[in-house]
Motif scaffolding. Structure first.
Motif, short mmCIF file in Angstrom:
data_model
loop_
_atom_site.label_atom_id
_atom_site.label_comp_id
_atom_site.label_asym_id
_atom_site.label_seq_id
_atom_site.Cartn_x
_atom_site.Cartn_y
_atom_site.Cartn_z
N ASP A 46 0.82 -1.22 0.00
CA ASP A 46 0.00 0.00 0.00
C ASP A 46 0.85 1.26 0.00
O ASP A 46 0.45 2.31 -0.52
N ASN A 47 2.05 1.24 0.60
CA ASN A 47 2.90 2.43 0.66
C ASN A 47 3.73 2.61 -0.61
O ASN A 47 4.58 3.48 -0.68
N GLY A 48 3.47 1.74 -1.62
CA GLY A 48 4.17 1.86 -2.89
C GLY A 48 5.46 1.06 -2.95
O GLY A 48 6.08 0.96 -4.02
N GLU A 49 5.90 0.50 -1.83
CA GLU A 49 7.14 -0.27 -1.81
C GLU A 49 6.96 -1.56 -2.63
O GLU A 49 5.95 -2.24 -2.52
N ILE A 50 7.97 -1.86 -3.45
CA ILE A 50 7.93 -3.06 -4.28
C ILE A 50 8.90 -4.08 -3.71
O ILE A 50 10.07 -3.78 -3.47
N THR A 51 8.43 -5.31 -3.46
CA THR A 51 9.26 -6.38 -2.94
C THR A 51 9.05 -7.62 -3.79
O THR A 51 8.07 -7.72 -4.55
N TRP A 52 9.97 -8.56 -3.65
CA TRP A 52 9.87 -9.84 -4.35
C TRP A 52 9.88 -10.97 -3.33
O TRP A 52 10.63 -10.92 -2.34
N SER A 53 9.06 -12.00 -3.56
CA SER A 53 9.00 -13.16 -2.66
C SER A 53 9.01 -14.45 -3.47
O SER A 53 8.49 -14.50 -4.59
N LEU A 54 9.62 -15.49 -2.87
CA LEU A 54 9.56 -16.83 -3.43
C LEU A 54 8.48 -17.58 -2.63
O LEU A 54 8.66 -17.85 -1.44
N THR A 55 7.39 -17.88 -3.25
CA THR A 55 6.19 -18.35 -2.54
C THR A 55 5.79 -19.76 -2.97
O THR A 55 5.86 -20.11 -4.16
N SER A 56 5.38 -20.55 -1.96
CA SER A 56 4.74 -21.87 -2.22
C SER A 56 3.39 -21.88 -1.50
O SER A 56 3.29 -21.45 -0.34
N LYS A 57 2.36 -22.37 -2.17
CA LYS A 57 1.03 -22.47 -1.59
C LYS A 57 0.48 -23.86 -1.86
O LYS A 57 0.61 -24.38 -2.98
N LEU A 58 -0.16 -24.51 -0.82
CA LEU A 58 -0.76 -25.80 -1.02
C LEU A 58 -2.08 -25.88 -0.25
O LEU A 58 -2.27 -25.16 0.75
N ILE A 91 12.95 -12.40 -1.38
CA ILE A 91 14.09 -12.50 -2.31
C ILE A 91 14.34 -11.17 -3.00
O ILE A 91 14.89 -11.11 -4.10
N THR A 92 13.92 -10.08 -2.35
CA THR A 92 14.07 -8.74 -2.96
C THR A 92 15.53 -8.44 -3.26
O THR A 92 15.89 -7.98 -4.36
N ASP A 93 16.41 -8.70 -2.29
CA ASP A 93 17.84 -8.41 -2.51
C ASP A 93 18.39 -9.23 -3.67
O ASP A 93 19.19 -8.73 -4.48
N ARG A 94 17.95 -10.50 -3.75
CA ARG A 94 18.43 -11.34 -4.85
C ARG A 94 17.96 -10.79 -6.20
O ARG A 94 18.73 -10.76 -7.17
N LYS A 95 16.69 -10.37 -6.27
CA LYS A 95 16.17 -9.83 -7.53
C LYS A 95 16.88 -8.54 -7.92
O LYS A 95 17.18 -8.32 -9.09
N LYS A 96 17.15 -7.70 -6.91
CA LYS A 96 17.90 -6.47 -7.20
C LYS A 96 19.28 -6.81 -7.74
O LYS A 96 19.78 -6.17 -8.67
N ALA A 97 19.90 -7.82 -7.14
CA ALA A 97 21.22 -8.24 -7.62
C ALA A 97 21.14 -8.76 -9.05
O ALA A 97 22.02 -8.50 -9.88
N GLU A 98 20.06 -9.52 -9.36
CA GLU A 98 19.88 -10.05 -10.71
C GLU A 98 19.73 -8.91 -11.72
O GLU A 98 20.33 -8.92 -12.80
N TYR A 99 18.88 -7.94 -11.35
CA TYR A 99 18.70 -6.79 -12.25
C TYR A 99 20.01 -6.02 -12.43
O TYR A 99 20.34 -5.58 -13.54
#
Length: 808
Positions: free
Chosen positions: A143-155, A174-182
């Motif tokens: 809601d505050n506009g912050e963008i994050t990344w997650s590795l998610t499993s749902k069952l 995994i936000t830091d990992r995605k930033k590193a990838e970019y």
């Protein structure tokens, strides 16, 4: 699902808890004997309870510990995707005070609508299909506009009957990992851009020298496309023995896994020409073994050719060095000792023999400190570093001869290569006198400033770009500006616009001897436009180019006004004298002649009237009548002209029909024209009107048409025409022409026709006399209307008098 929730990895924690309970029991057994029975009984009760609830502790307790301690974000949702349980880490991630605060909420309470809608769709699909969603990367916008990344499993979660009742989910940030990838992708793109746009050629080859990559620059260096160059590296080389040394470097890098020093190769271009390259490469190691070589090539063909040319000319340069009149010294690049010099250097350094100079250093021929107070030792090292880095450096240096005489030099220090050895060479230019002059100038600067600031004249300095570099207080006061407001600003904007070009021309003349001039112009000052008289002096540099301008000025506005008044008075006086002379000339000559003639004929008729027959009497009376008519016209023009000179003539312009006024004048003069069989053509349209004074316009027409009759021979013609035109200000005018077929006017007389000071009265084709006053009167009447008059003429073909009047 239940099996996963036992979390066997936490069994050790349970075991520790059991051991802790046993320790408590053991400690209780040591209590006093009178309490032993009750304590033992308590121990037995506790042990029984533990055994009964062991399963509960094994699952429920560990589940609670898991939800509180697990670092991953764990949650449970019901069929409506509402949270019914979340881990402590997820609560903190959402900014909640406790996990209980999330119960009953959905993703719509924590994420943007778009993200929450996608999560809801995924969860409903899982619960409807029973297929789990595993290790999915999700981009989350909170809601505050912050963008994050997650590795998610749902069952899906099922009840005892196997019915799906909700969702179990676990996600990891995994936000830091995605930033590193970019960042990695961006760096890869940058690296590719560098490879493809660099002037260098990048390559890689296997350990057996088979090329696997060539950057696009290969086509510029060797003429091949990257695809064509996928051959053995050694196949591109010439038979130059130097290539063997280079390939030995490469093989050594492959064998040892250690990058070697840069080396040079001679390759063959696709067109057959030889290309010199400099190679910088290194090995790529995998599992302790070199699997490939990567490197960069620089085309040094031009440099090698230049080196060869330099080598060919080395003997010539050596001779030039020793015979030059410019002092030159060669020094060792490591020890800074002088290893060679020419005769000019020996002399300027103050020695007699070359042996006295060789072996010395720059410190030994310098003062202890240089101009900025830095020690000569430190300054010398800094200059050498600059020369080695940039190739050469130019600077000023304080030297000292063996007799302690201090002298100044301009030093050009450069890196050279002589017979394969890198050395430093410097040349010297004695600037002692220049430095003394600069010092003297600097010492007198303050005196000069005081002198300038305490005089009444305006003093300014203007640099070569036309900007103020100095302004005196008097200049600031006159222009209402501070020194800070003027310095660095352009000089020309303070010059009156009409005088700018003349001022620029004056400044340009300073480039030529004597580099000084006197000039006056108008300036835009605080009090308005003022006249200033200037003396400009050019200051030249050593190359005789304009360096700056020193200008000394004085406000001469009062003087200019006085001069202008005197000039105006003189012009008026001259005009009055000319008018007076012309007036008396007319009275003395032009009026006297006709009156003498009339008196003669009158006396003749009075005294001998009866002796003449009727024909002769009429002839004499006709001559007398003509003389009277001409004299009347002369008097009329003379009186009108006199009134214009006094400024007393009436001027009442109105809308007048030009065609009608022309016809009136033609009728008035028709008899004079008939006497010479001259006919008129009035080509003026009947609908053209002018804004003019009728009496003045009739006088203009009368004089111009009379002149045309006077200078047109018998059976000639006079054409009066008019048309519309505009002046330079786009004002509508009527251009009127009176054209005759007469004798024409000589070129040198045309410019004198309208000047009162010139007496160009000419007899007509039938001997008609005149004073020239009529044309002068026409010009003054036309100019009163704001018009102009000119004459076009060709000898024996006629003349055209053309003038303009405002359109009515």
């Amino acid at each position: 699902m239940k099996k996963k929730l036992t979390y066997q990895d936490l069994e050790k924690e349970l075991e520790k808890l059991k051991n802790h309970n046993k320790a408590l029991i053991s400690e209780n057994r040591e209590i006093k004997a009178d309490k032993k029975k009750s304590i033992v009984s308590s121990e037995q009760s506790i042990s029984e309870i533990k055994l009964t609830d062991n399963k509960y502790l094994s699952e429920q307790f560990l589940f609670d510990v898991l939800m509180e301690m697990v670092p991953g974000r764990v949650y449970f949702k019901n069929r409506e995707s509402q949270f019914i349980k979340i881990s402590n880490s997820l609560a903190k991630w959402h900014g909640l005070d406790s996990p209980e605060a999330a119960i009953g909420k959905t993703d719509f309470d924590f994420f943007t609508k778009k993200h929450a809608k996608k999560a809801l769709e995924d969860e409903q699909q899982i619960m409807n299909s029973g297929i789990l969603l595993q290790n999915i990367e999700e981009k989350e916008t909170r809601d505050n506009g912050e963008i994050t990344w997650s590795l998610t499993s749902k069952l899906p979660i099922t009840d005892k009957k196997g019915q799906i009742i909700g969702i179990f989910g676990i996600s990891r940030d995994i936000t830091d990992r995605k930033k590193a990838e970019y960042a990695l992708k961006e760096n890869e793109l940058k690296l590719r851009n560098i490879f493809e746009n660099s002037t260098n050629l990048f390559y890689s080859h296997t350990s057996d020298h088979m090329l696997t990559y060539m950057s696009p620059q290969v086509i510029n260096v060797l003429g091949y496309t990257p695809e064509e160059s996928m051959i053995k590296w050694t196949e591109l080389a010439s038979d130059n023995p130097i290539n063997n040394i280079g390939f030995q470097h490469t093989q050594k890098a492959i064998d040892t896994g250690i990058a070697q020093a840069p080396f040079e190769l001679e390759l063959i271009h696709k067109n057959g020409k030889k290309v010199w390259i400099e190679v910088r490469e290194g090995p790529v190691i995998k599992n302790g073994k070199t699997i490939s070589i990567v490197g960069a090539l620089i085309d040094i063909t031009d440099r090698k050719n230049a080196e060869q040319a330099l080598k060919d000319k080395e003997s010539y340069k050596d001779a030039l060095f020793h015979r030059s009149f410019t002092p030159m010294v060669v020094m060792d690049i490591k020890t800074y000792e002088f290893v060679d010099c020419n005769e000019a250097a020996i002399k300027i350094l103050g020695y007699q023999r070359k042996e006295e100079v060789l072996g010395k250093t720059s410190i030994e021929v310098s003062t202890q400190k240089q101009y900025n107070g830095e020690s000569s030792s430190t300054a010398s090292k800094n200059k050498v570093k600059t020369a080695l880095k940039e190739g050469s450096v130019l600077f000023e240096w304080k030297h000292q001869r063996p007799n302690k005489e201090v002298w100044d030099a301009e030093v050009h220090l450069m890196k050279i290569k002589h017979k394969g050895e890198e050395l430093l060479k410097f040349s010297l230019l004695d600037i002692t006198n220049r430095k003394k002059a600069e010092q003297a100038l600097k010492e007198s600067e303050e005196k000069y400033r005081l002198l300038i600031e305490n005089q009444s004249d305006l003093v300014i300095k203007i640099d070569k770009d036309g900007r103020f570099s100095f302004v005196s207080k008097t200049y600031c006061v006159l222009f209402g500006k501070t020194e800070q407001e003027l310095l660095g600003k352009a000089f020309m904007p303070y010059v009156y616009e009409d005088d700018m070009r003349a001022t620029e021309n004056a400044i340009n003349r300073l480039h030529k001897p004597p580099h000084k001039l006197y000039f006056r112009n108008r300036a835009i000052t605080k009090g308005g436009v003022r006249w200033v008289s200037w003396m400009y002096t050019a200051v030249l540099d050593d190359n005789k180019n304009l360096k700056e301008i020193i200008a000394v000025g004085r406000d001469i506005t009062g003087k200019v006004k006085t001069e202008n008044n005197l000039i105006e008075s003189e012009q008026k006086l001259r005009k009055l004298n000319t008018t007076k002379d012309k007036f008396f000339s007319i009275i003395a000559h032009d009026l006297r002649g006709p009156f003498n003639s009339m008196l003669g004929f009158a006396n003749l008729l009075v005294n001998k009237f009866d002796r003449f027959d009727i024909r002769k009497q009429k002839e004499f009376l006709g001559i007398l009548a003509d003389n009277l008519e001409n004299t009347y016209k002369l008097l009329e023009n003379l009186l009108l002209w006199a009134r214009t000179q006094r400024g007393t003539i009436d001027f009442n312009p109105a809308k007048e029909n030009l065609h009608v006024l022309t016809d009136e004048t033609i009728e008035l003069l028709r008899q004079s024209a008939a006497n010479k069989a001259i006919f008129f053509i009035n080509q003026i349209p009947e609908d053209i009107y002018v804004h003019a004074d009728m009496n003045m316009l009739l006088t203009i027409f009368r004089n111009l048409i009379s002149n045309a009759i006077k200078f047109t021979p018998k059976e000639g013609k006079i054409v009066i025409s008019a048309g519309l035109t505009t002046d330079e200000y786009e004002q509508n005018l009527v251009e009127i022409s009176v054209k005759d077929s007469g004798v024409g006017i000589e070129k040198e007389k045309r410019t004198q026709l309208f000047k009162i000071s010139e007496n160009i009265s000419t007899k007509g084709t039938e001997g008609e006399s005149g004073t020239g006053l009529g044309l002068i009167l026409c010009k003054e009447f036309i100019e009163i209307h704001g018009g102009t008059i000119k004459v076009e003429s060709e000898i024996w073909k006629g003349s055209s008098f053309i003038f303009t009047l405002p359109l009515g």
